[in-house]
Design a protein around this motif. Structure first.
Motif, PDB file in Angstrom:
ATOM      1  N   GLN A   1     -10.333  -6.417  -6.539  1.00 48.78           N
ATOM      2  CA  GLN A   1      -9.200  -6.898  -5.739  1.00 48.78           C
ATOM      3  C   GLN A   1      -7.892  -6.552  -6.442  1.00 48.78           C
ATOM      4  O   GLN A   1      -7.820  -6.561  -7.668  1.00 48.78           O
ATOM      5  CB  GLN A   1      -9.278  -8.414  -5.556  1.00 48.78           C
ATOM      6  N   LEU A   2      -6.876  -6.244  -5.614  1.00 48.17           N
ATOM      7  CA  LEU A   2      -5.537  -6.040  -6.124  1.00 48.17           C
ATOM      8  C   LEU A   2      -4.665  -7.173  -5.606  1.00 48.17           C
ATOM      9  O   LEU A   2      -4.606  -7.407  -4.400  1.00 48.17           O
ATOM     10  CB  LEU A   2      -4.951  -4.698  -5.666  1.00 48.17           C
ATOM     11  N   GLN A   3      -3.996  -7.859  -6.509  1.00 50.63           N
ATOM     12  CA  GLN A   3      -3.140  -8.972  -6.135  1.00 50.63           C
ATOM     13  C   GLN A   3      -1.689  -8.605  -6.441  1.00 50.63           C
ATOM     14  O   GLN A   3      -1.310  -8.511  -7.613  1.00 50.63           O
ATOM     15  CB  GLN A   3      -3.534 -10.231  -6.895  1.00 50.63           C
ATOM     16  N   ALA A   4      -0.910  -8.413  -5.381  1.00 49.15           N
ATOM     17  CA  ALA A   4       0.507  -8.075  -5.559  1.00 49.15           C
ATOM     18  C   ALA A   4       1.337  -9.349  -5.557  1.00 49.15           C
ATOM     19  O   ALA A   4       1.049 -10.289  -4.810  1.00 49.15           O
ATOM     20  CB  ALA A   4       0.960  -7.145  -4.450  1.00 49.15           C
ATOM     21  N   SER A   5       2.361  -9.368  -6.377  1.00 46.32           N
ATOM     22  CA  SER A   5       3.244 -10.528  -6.447  1.00 46.32           C
ATOM     23  C   SER A   5       4.628 -10.094  -6.904  1.00 46.32           C
ATOM     24  O   SER A   5       4.819  -8.957  -7.340  1.00 46.32           O
ATOM     25  CB  SER A   5       2.680 -11.576  -7.410  1.00 46.32           C
ATOM     26  N   GLY A   6       5.590 -11.008  -6.792  1.00 50.39           N
ATOM     27  CA  GLY A   6       6.927 -10.757  -7.305  1.00 50.39           C
ATOM     28  C   GLY A   6       7.978 -10.490  -6.257  1.00 50.39           C
ATOM     29  O   GLY A   6       9.162 -10.352  -6.577  1.00 50.39           O
ATOM     30  N   GLY A   7       7.571 -10.394  -4.996  1.00 47.52           N
ATOM     31  CA  GLY A   7       8.555 -10.165  -3.948  1.00 47.52           C
ATOM     32  C   GLY A   7       9.426 -11.390  -3.727  1.00 47.52           C
ATOM     33  O   GLY A   7       9.191 -12.461  -4.287  1.00 47.52           O
ATOM     34  N   GLY A   8      10.453 -11.206  -2.908  1.00 52.55           N
ATOM     35  CA  GLY A   8      11.331 -12.320  -2.618  1.00 52.55           C
ATOM     36  C   GLY A   8      12.619 -11.862  -1.972  1.00 52.55           C
ATOM     37  O   GLY A   8      12.735 -10.714  -1.528  1.00 52.55           O
TER      38      GLY A   8
ATOM     39  N   SER B   1       4.455  -7.065  -9.458  1.00 54.48           N
ATOM     40  CA  SER B   1       3.246  -6.903 -10.264  1.00 54.48           C
ATOM     41  C   SER B   1       2.060  -6.670  -9.353  1.00 54.48           C
ATOM     42  O   SER B   1       2.019  -7.183  -8.234  1.00 54.48           O
ATOM     43  CB  SER B   1       2.990  -8.148 -11.113  1.00 54.48           C
ATOM     44  N   CYS B   2       1.095  -5.926  -9.848  1.00 57.23           N
ATOM     45  CA  CYS B   2      -0.142  -5.660  -9.118  1.00 57.23           C
ATOM     46  C   CYS B   2      -1.290  -5.811 -10.098  1.00 57.23           C
ATOM     47  O   CYS B   2      -1.525  -4.938 -10.933  1.00 57.23           O
ATOM     48  CB  CYS B   2      -0.114  -4.263  -8.524  1.00 57.23           C
ATOM     49  N   ALA B   3      -1.984  -6.928 -10.001  1.00 57.53           N
ATOM     50  CA  ALA B   3      -3.064  -7.227 -10.930  1.00 57.53           C
ATOM     51  C   ALA B   3      -4.410  -6.877 -10.304  1.00 57.53           C
ATOM     52  O   ALA B   3      -4.737  -7.374  -9.216  1.00 57.53           O
ATOM     53  CB  ALA B   3      -3.032  -8.699 -11.305  1.00 57.53           C
ATOM     54  N   ALA B   4      -5.171  -6.052 -10.981  1.00 59.29           N
ATOM     55  CA  ALA B   4      -6.502  -5.673 -10.512  1.00 59.29           C
ATOM     56  C   ALA B   4      -7.544  -6.528 -11.215  1.00 59.29           C
ATOM     57  O   ALA B   4      -7.456  -6.775 -12.417  1.00 59.29           O
ATOM     58  CB  ALA B   4      -6.744  -4.205 -10.792  1.00 59.29           C
ATOM     59  N   SER B   5      -8.536  -6.964 -10.441  1.00 65.00           N
ATOM     60  CA  SER B   5      -9.607  -7.779 -11.019  1.00 65.00           C
ATOM     61  C   SER B   5     -10.933  -7.369 -10.412  1.00 65.00           C
ATOM     62  O   SER B   5     -10.988  -6.768  -9.343  1.00 65.00           O
ATOM     63  CB  SER B   5      -9.334  -9.260 -10.760  1.00 65.00           C
TER      64      SER B   5
ATOM     65  N   TYR C   1       5.967  -4.367   0.415  1.00 60.62           N
ATOM     66  CA  TYR C   1       5.545  -3.452  -0.638  1.00 60.62           C
ATOM     67  C   TYR C   1       4.052  -3.647  -0.910  1.00 60.62           C
ATOM     68  O   TYR C   1       3.581  -4.776  -1.112  1.00 60.62           O
ATOM     69  CB  TYR C   1       6.353  -3.690  -1.899  1.00 60.62           C
ATOM     70  N   TYR C   2       3.335  -2.535  -0.915  1.00 55.50           N
ATOM     71  CA  TYR C   2       1.894  -2.549  -1.136  1.00 55.50           C
ATOM     72  C   TYR C   2       1.560  -1.784  -2.413  1.00 55.50           C
ATOM     73  O   TYR C   2       2.093  -0.695  -2.643  1.00 55.50           O
ATOM     74  CB  TYR C   2       1.169  -1.880   0.024  1.00 55.50           C
TER      75      TYR C   2
ATOM     76  N   GLY D   1      -3.527  -3.566  -2.315  1.00 55.80           N
ATOM     77  CA  GLY D   1      -3.153  -4.967  -2.399  1.00 55.80           C
ATOM     78  C   GLY D   1      -2.734  -5.481  -1.040  1.00 55.80           C
ATOM     79  O   GLY D   1      -2.608  -4.728  -0.073  1.00 55.80           O
ATOM     80  N   GLN D   2      -2.456  -6.781  -0.971  1.00 53.68           N
ATOM     81  CA  GLN D   2      -2.199  -7.421   0.306  1.00 53.68           C
ATOM     82  C   GLN D   2      -0.753  -7.272   0.776  1.00 53.68           C
ATOM     83  O   GLN D   2      -0.456  -7.607   1.906  1.00 53.68           O
ATOM     84  CB  GLN D   2      -2.521  -8.931   0.230  1.00 53.68           C
TER      85      GLN D   2
END
Length: 119
Positions: free
Chosen positions: A2-9, A20-24, A92-93, A110-111
């Motif tokens: 899974q790719l989890q994107a974060s940091g938008g706003g 950030s895009c964290a892969a797990s 942003y993806y 990512g989502q």
């Protein structure tokens, strides 16, 4: 994987954000990583890409303002966005080519994370 994107706003023009895009999951190795964006009623476009050898490429509209990077230990990619403009407003993806074993590689997305730049 899974790719989890974060940091938008929401940010004012001229401001900065860091995505950030964290892969797990079951990850053998991450090769290319990239950020794409899609604004309303527009096609998805490449923003930035970091290749396996850590060389980078950028869309013309973000050159000199955005920087893509990665942390291989954390399996995380980043997009530092400076001097933001209203036209940077989009979802942003993140994207990654992930080897799940020595012989198998798959593409993952990512989502999406919303970036809104106010004028």
């Amino acid at each position: 994987v899974q790719l989890q994107a974060s940091g938008g706003g929401l940010v004012q023009a001229g401001g900065s954000l860091r995505l950030s895009c964290a892969a797990s999951g079951s990850i053998f190795k991450i090769n290319d990583m990239a950020w794409y964006r899609q604004a309303p009623e527009k096609q998805r476009e490449l923003v930035a890409k970091i290749f396996t050898d850590d060389s980078t490429d950028y869309g013309d509209s973000v050159k000199g303002r955005f920087t893509i990077s990665r942390d291989r230990v954390k399996n995380t990619g980043y997009l530092q966005m400076n001097s933001l403009k209203p036209e940077d407003t989009a979802v942003y993806y993140c994207f990654a080519e992930v080897q799940v074993s020595r012989n198998y590689q798959f593409d993952y997305w990512g989502q999406g994370t919303q970036v809104t730049v106010s004028s």
